[in-house]
Enzyme design. Structure first.
Site, PDB file in Angstrom:
ATOM      1  N   ASP A 126      35.633  35.877  37.613  1.00  8.92           N
ATOM      2  CA  ASP A 126      36.537  37.018  37.764  1.00  8.92           C
ATOM      3  C   ASP A 126      37.222  37.246  36.427  1.00  8.92           C
ATOM      4  O   ASP A 126      37.567  36.282  35.735  1.00  8.92           O
ATOM      5  CB  ASP A 126      37.586  36.746  38.841  1.00  8.92           C
TER       6      ASP A 126
ATOM      7  N   ASP B 260      33.158  43.012  42.909  1.00  5.91           N
ATOM      8  CA  ASP B 260      34.261  43.147  43.871  1.00  5.91           C
ATOM      9  C   ASP B 260      34.643  44.614  44.049  1.00  5.91           C
ATOM     10  O   ASP B 260      34.896  45.060  45.173  1.00  5.91           O
ATOM     11  CB  ASP B 260      35.488  42.355  43.410  1.00  5.91           C
TER      12      ASP B 260
END
Length: 170
Positions: free
Chosen positions: A119, A132
């Site tokens: 991330d 995402d």
């Protein structure tokens, strides 16, 4: 089958963009370093997520690996029945996002089927990645399609569907 091909192409595009962006993030960002993109709104910050959204279930990475694998298999199976462009986009985006997360789980550190998802897009309380964003948008579109009553498959011809089956005795 044409729609199935489009679904696979969209999934491949999502996969390539997400994995390329993660490759860049891992090579260009230091763990914990913050680079402002839009001050006080969006920053770049490298993190590794062992859990699901919001790092929930960090100790159960293998469950997320199995869930992602099952999701990919289900979408590949369901995709064979695609008849509408809108559902092709939804399933293609979901397939791409689920596949790229599955690859992270399978092949990233700390080991096979226990890998952490990269991330790097920090939106304040949340840190995520391209997949995402795509998964969130495709789930929102899926909800919208359902609320509007747009069928996954084209409905069968109403006349043939409403006629009772004739037996040889009639």
């Amino acid at each position: 089958m044409r729609r199935y091909g489009w679904m696979l192409a969209l999934a491949a595009a999502v996969l390539l963009v997400d994995q390329a962006s993660k490759y860049w993030a891992v090579s260009a960002l230091s763990d914990g370093e913050r680079i402002p993109v839009i001050p006080e709104l969006i920053q770049l910050r490298l993190t590794y997520n062992a859990g699901a959204a919001f790092s929930i279930g960090s100790g159960m990475t293998w469950i997320f690996t199995l869930t992602a694998a099952a999701t990919v298999a289900a979408i590949l199976f369901m995709g064979r029945r695609l008849r509408t462009a809108s559902w092709t986009v939804v399933l293609g985006a979901l397939l791409g996002g689920a596949t790229t997360h599955l690859l992270d789980r399978l092949f990233r550190e700390p080991g096979f089927a226990q890998g952490h998802v990269v991330d790097f897009i920090d939106y304040g309380p949340f840190v995520g990645n391209i997949a995402d964003i795509v998964l969130f948008a495709s789930c929102a579109l899926l909800l919208l399609l359902n609320l509007r009553g747009i069928p996954f498959e084209e409905e069968a011809d109403q006349e043939s569907a409403s006629e009772p089956a004739r037996t040889s005795a009639e």
